[in-house]
Motif scaffolding. Structure first.
Motif, PDB file in Angstrom:
ATOM      1  N   MET A 208     -73.737 -67.833  57.676  1.00 32.27           N
ATOM      2  CA  MET A 208     -72.868 -67.731  58.851  1.00 32.27           C
ATOM      3  C   MET A 208     -71.639 -68.623  58.690  1.00 32.27           C
ATOM      4  SD  MET A 208     -73.735 -68.736  62.804  1.00 32.27           S
ATOM      5  CE  MET A 208     -73.769 -70.497  62.412  1.00 32.27           C
ATOM      6  N   CYS A 209     -71.832 -69.806  58.111  1.00 30.45           N
ATOM      7  CA  CYS A 209     -70.728 -70.754  57.943  1.00 30.45           C
ATOM      8  C   CYS A 209     -69.834 -70.403  56.755  1.00 30.45           C
ATOM      9  CB  CYS A 209     -71.270 -72.168  57.771  1.00 30.45           C
ATOM     10  SG  CYS A 209     -72.080 -72.856  59.231  1.00 30.45           S
ATOM     11  N   TRP A 210     -70.448 -69.969  55.658  1.00 27.26           N
ATOM     12  CA  TRP A 210     -69.709 -69.840  54.409  1.00 27.26           C
ATOM     13  C   TRP A 210     -69.209 -68.452  54.086  1.00 27.26           C
ATOM     14  CZ3 TRP A 210     -68.301 -73.780  51.139  1.00 27.26           C
ATOM     15  CH2 TRP A 210     -68.868 -75.041  51.415  1.00 27.26           C
ATOM     16  N   PHE A 211     -70.020 -67.422  54.339  1.00 26.58           N
ATOM     17  CA  PHE A 211     -69.683 -66.089  53.834  1.00 26.58           C
ATOM     18  C   PHE A 211     -68.372 -65.521  54.382  1.00 26.58           C
ATOM     19  CE2 PHE A 211     -69.977 -61.432  53.838  1.00 26.58           C
ATOM     20  CZ  PHE A 211     -70.101 -61.213  52.468  1.00 26.58           C
ATOM     21  N   PRO A 212     -68.074 -65.633  55.701  1.00 25.40           N
ATOM     22  CA  PRO A 212     -66.829 -65.027  56.205  1.00 25.40           C
ATOM     23  C   PRO A 212     -65.581 -65.524  55.483  1.00 25.40           C
ATOM     24  CG  PRO A 212     -68.256 -65.634  58.025  1.00 25.40           C
ATOM     25  CD  PRO A 212     -68.877 -66.224  56.789  1.00 25.40           C
ATOM     26  N   PHE A 213     -65.498 -66.842  55.216  1.00 26.75           N
ATOM     27  CA  PHE A 213     -64.314 -67.398  54.553  1.00 26.75           C
ATOM     28  C   PHE A 213     -64.186 -66.876  53.127  1.00 26.75           C
ATOM     29  CE2 PHE A 213     -62.361 -70.645  51.837  1.00 26.75           C
ATOM     30  CZ  PHE A 213     -61.120 -70.764  52.447  1.00 26.75           C
ATOM     31  N   PHE A 214     -65.273 -66.960  52.358  1.00 24.91           N
ATOM     32  CA  PHE A 214     -65.199 -66.530  50.964  1.00 24.91           C
ATOM     33  C   PHE A 214     -65.003 -65.018  50.847  1.00 24.91           C
ATOM     34  CE2 PHE A 214     -66.883 -70.725  50.181  1.00 24.91           C
ATOM     35  CZ  PHE A 214     -66.252 -71.073  48.979  1.00 24.91           C
ATOM     36  N   PHE A 215     -65.554 -64.259  51.774  1.00 34.54           N
ATOM     37  CA  PHE A 215     -65.341 -62.811  51.769  1.00 34.54           C
ATOM     38  C   PHE A 215     -63.866 -62.489  52.010  1.00 34.54           C
ATOM     39  CE2 PHE A 215     -65.056 -58.769  54.119  1.00 34.54           C
ATOM     40  CZ  PHE A 215     -65.611 -57.910  53.167  1.00 34.54           C
ATOM     41  N   CYS A 216     -63.241 -63.230  52.925  1.00 30.35           N
ATOM     42  CA  CYS A 216     -61.830 -63.001  53.236  1.00 30.35           C
ATOM     43  C   CYS A 216     -60.915 -63.357  52.067  1.00 30.35           C
ATOM     44  CB  CYS A 216     -61.418 -63.809  54.469  1.00 30.35           C
ATOM     45  SG  CYS A 216     -61.902 -63.043  56.025  1.00 30.35           S
ATOM     46  N   VAL A 217     -61.151 -64.526  51.446  1.00 31.03           N
ATOM     47  CA  VAL A 217     -60.218 -64.983  50.409  1.00 31.03           C
ATOM     48  C   VAL A 217     -60.425 -64.297  49.068  1.00 31.03           C
ATOM     49  CG1 VAL A 217     -59.900 -67.239  51.489  1.00 31.03           C
ATOM     50  CG2 VAL A 217     -61.701 -66.947  49.786  1.00 31.03           C
ATOM     51  N   THR A 218     -61.571 -63.677  48.843  1.00 33.96           N
ATOM     52  CA  THR A 218     -61.813 -63.043  47.546  1.00 33.96           C
ATOM     53  C   THR A 218     -61.784 -61.523  47.589  1.00 33.96           C
ATOM     54  OG1 THR A 218     -64.203 -63.172  47.909  1.00 33.96           O
ATOM     55  CG2 THR A 218     -63.185 -64.957  46.647  1.00 33.96           C
ATOM     56  N   ILE A 219     -62.220 -60.912  48.669  1.00 34.52           N
ATOM     57  CA  ILE A 219     -62.336 -59.446  48.718  1.00 34.52           C
ATOM     58  C   ILE A 219     -61.383 -58.839  49.735  1.00 34.52           C
ATOM     59  CG2 ILE A 219     -63.901 -57.517  49.198  1.00 34.52           C
ATOM     60  CD1 ILE A 219     -66.193 -59.287  48.185  1.00 34.52           C
ATOM     61  N   LEU A 220     -61.410 -59.365  50.963  1.00 37.87           N
ATOM     62  CA  LEU A 220     -60.609 -58.760  52.029  1.00 37.87           C
ATOM     63  C   LEU A 220     -59.109 -58.872  51.758  1.00 37.87           C
ATOM     64  CD1 LEU A 220     -61.331 -57.262  54.615  1.00 37.87           C
ATOM     65  CD2 LEU A 220     -60.995 -59.403  55.870  1.00 37.87           C
ATOM     66  N   THR A 221     -58.683 -59.988  51.129  1.00 34.04           N
ATOM     67  CA  THR A 221     -57.257 -60.175  50.841  1.00 34.04           C
ATOM     68  C   THR A 221     -56.728 -59.157  49.832  1.00 34.04           C
ATOM     69  OG1 THR A 221     -57.934 -61.880  49.243  1.00 34.04           O
ATOM     70  CG2 THR A 221     -57.134 -62.630  51.391  1.00 34.04           C
ATOM     71  N   LEU A 222     -57.602 -58.541  49.056  1.00 28.65           N
ATOM     72  CA  LEU A 222     -57.188 -57.503  48.113  1.00 28.65           C
ATOM     73  C   LEU A 222     -56.902 -56.185  48.825  1.00 28.65           C
ATOM     74  CD1 LEU A 222     -59.782 -58.133  45.244  1.00 28.65           C
ATOM     75  CD2 LEU A 222     -57.407 -58.942  45.364  1.00 28.65           C
ATOM     76  N   ILE A 223     -57.410 -56.037  50.052  1.00 27.38           N
ATOM     77  CA  ILE A 223     -57.275 -54.783  50.797  1.00 27.38           C
ATOM     78  C   ILE A 223     -56.216 -54.901  51.885  1.00 27.38           C
ATOM     79  CG2 ILE A 223     -58.511 -53.048  52.169  1.00 27.38           C
ATOM     80  CD1 ILE A 223     -61.116 -54.138  50.899  1.00 27.38           C
ATOM     81  N   VAL A 224     -56.305 -55.977  52.669  1.00 26.58           N
ATOM     82  CA  VAL A 224     -55.348 -56.185  53.768  1.00 26.58           C
ATOM     83  C   VAL A 224     -54.829 -57.620  53.719  1.00 26.58           C
ATOM     84  CG1 VAL A 224     -56.428 -54.476  55.271  1.00 26.58           C
ATOM     85  CG2 VAL A 224     -57.186 -56.860  55.366  1.00 26.58           C
ATOM     86  N   SER A 225     -53.789 -57.865  54.488  1.00 28.46           N
ATOM     87  CA  SER A 225     -53.234 -59.212  54.596  1.00 28.46           C
ATOM     88  C   SER A 225     -53.932 -59.943  55.740  1.00 28.46           C
ATOM     89  CB  SER A 225     -51.729 -59.147  54.852  1.00 28.46           C
ATOM     90  OG  SER A 225     -51.204 -60.442  55.008  1.00 28.46           O
ATOM     91  N   VAL A 226     -54.723 -60.961  55.397  1.00 28.95           N
ATOM     92  CA  VAL A 226     -55.479 -61.709  56.410  1.00 28.95           C
ATOM     93  C   VAL A 226     -54.569 -62.779  57.018  1.00 28.95           C
ATOM     94  CG1 VAL A 226     -57.503 -63.139  56.848  1.00 28.95           C
ATOM     95  CG2 VAL A 226     -57.605 -61.345  55.108  1.00 28.95           C
ATOM     96  N   PRO A 227     -54.415 -62.807  58.342  1.00 28.91           N
ATOM     97  CA  PRO A 227     -53.563 -63.814  58.992  1.00 28.91           C
ATOM     98  C   PRO A 227     -54.034 -65.237  58.675  1.00 28.91           C
ATOM     99  CG  PRO A 227     -54.176 -62.093  60.538  1.00 28.91           C
ATOM    100  CD  PRO A 227     -55.007 -61.874  59.313  1.00 28.91           C
TER     101      PRO A 227
END
Length: 278
Positions: A208-227
């Protein structure tokens, strides 16, 4: 005020764990050596990373890369990676304790604990410095280096911990069923339920603490621009794991609760309680 209070709780909680393990001889075990080193990493998060992150935020450092931002990033990545590495080592210790109890004392001793602690800190410092201070000219190479840092700092330890805790859960269930002849079915069911709840809390809070951040900076940023505000909020979720670790890995056990009561009440200053049975 909220983040400052979180920093104070982080420092006080981990100080309680550190004091307990150092003072009470009953807690001088290889497992608690790992917990002590983990508490040191989490204490430094509260002392160093929290204030630096409040003064030099992620969005601020994105636009002006000064020495304080580099120090902030270095402390952040090094200490958070160290926390993950220690949690991984603790899961290995629990694996031998539950799954191989006959060989546990020979394989997991104080020397083994020291080796795991040294490896955890060395890997953390290496990853933190590489990620923060090494500037590569080729952008593509830089992206690969950053991705590899995230893999070794988060994804690999998480996969190891998930596999280990699943193995522990299945072994604990098998052990509970094997004693059905001597205990009632209700008791066995209660034991299985407790094992499930414990492992669910350990991995659930961590992910809960770690996965959202690492998912955003490694995978989600390749698809969309995370604010940036979203990343900043998720980064604080990561840091809050250092606040929760004392509750998960120490408050869970009755002997730690007894130690905390003796420390908070001030009784340890009224006599020698170091050899008392907790």
């Amino acid at each position: 005020i909220f983040l400052g209070s979180l920093s104070v709780v982080t420092v006080c909680g981990n100080l309680l764990v550190i004091t307990s393990i150092i003072y009470f001889k009953q807690l001088h075990t290889p497992t608690n050596s790992l917990v002590l080193s983990l508490a040191m990493a989490d204490l430094l998060v509260g002392v160093l990373v929290f204030p630096f992150s409040m003064a030099f935020s992620l969005s601020l450092c994105l636009y002006q890369e000064n020495i304080f931002c580099k120090i902030r990033d270095s402390f952040d990545i090094t200490l958070c990676t160290s926390s993950i590495m220690h949690l991984c080592c603790i899961s290995i210790d629990r694996y031998y304790a539950v799954c191989q109890p006959l060989t546990y004392t020979t394989k997991i001793n104080h020397n083994a604990a020291v080796v795991m602690i040294l490896v955890s800190w060395t890997a953390s410092v290496t990853i933190g410095n590489c990620f923060t201070f090494v500037k590569l000219e080729k952008h593509s190479v830089n992206v690969v280096a950053n991705t590899m840092s995230f893999v070794f700092a988060f994804y690999l330890p998480v996969i190891i911990m998930l596999c280990i805790y699943l193995k522990i859960f299945f072994v604990a269930q098998r052990q509970a069923r094997s004693i059905q002849n001597t205990k009632s079915g209700a008791t066995v069911s209660k034991m299985e339920s407790k094992a499930t709840k414990t492992l669910a809390i350990v991995m659930g809070v961590f992910l809960m603490c770690w996965f959202p951040f690492f998912f955003c900076v490694t995978i989600l940023t390749l698809i969309v621009s995370v604010p940036i505000p979203v990343l900043e909020t998720l980064n604080w979720f990561v840091l809050s794991n250092s606040t929760l670790n004392p509750f998960i890995y120490a408050f869970f056990y009755s002997w730690f609760r007894s130690a905390f009561r003796l420390i908070i009440s001030g009784k340890i200053f009224q006599g020698d309680f170091s050899i008392s049975k907790l």
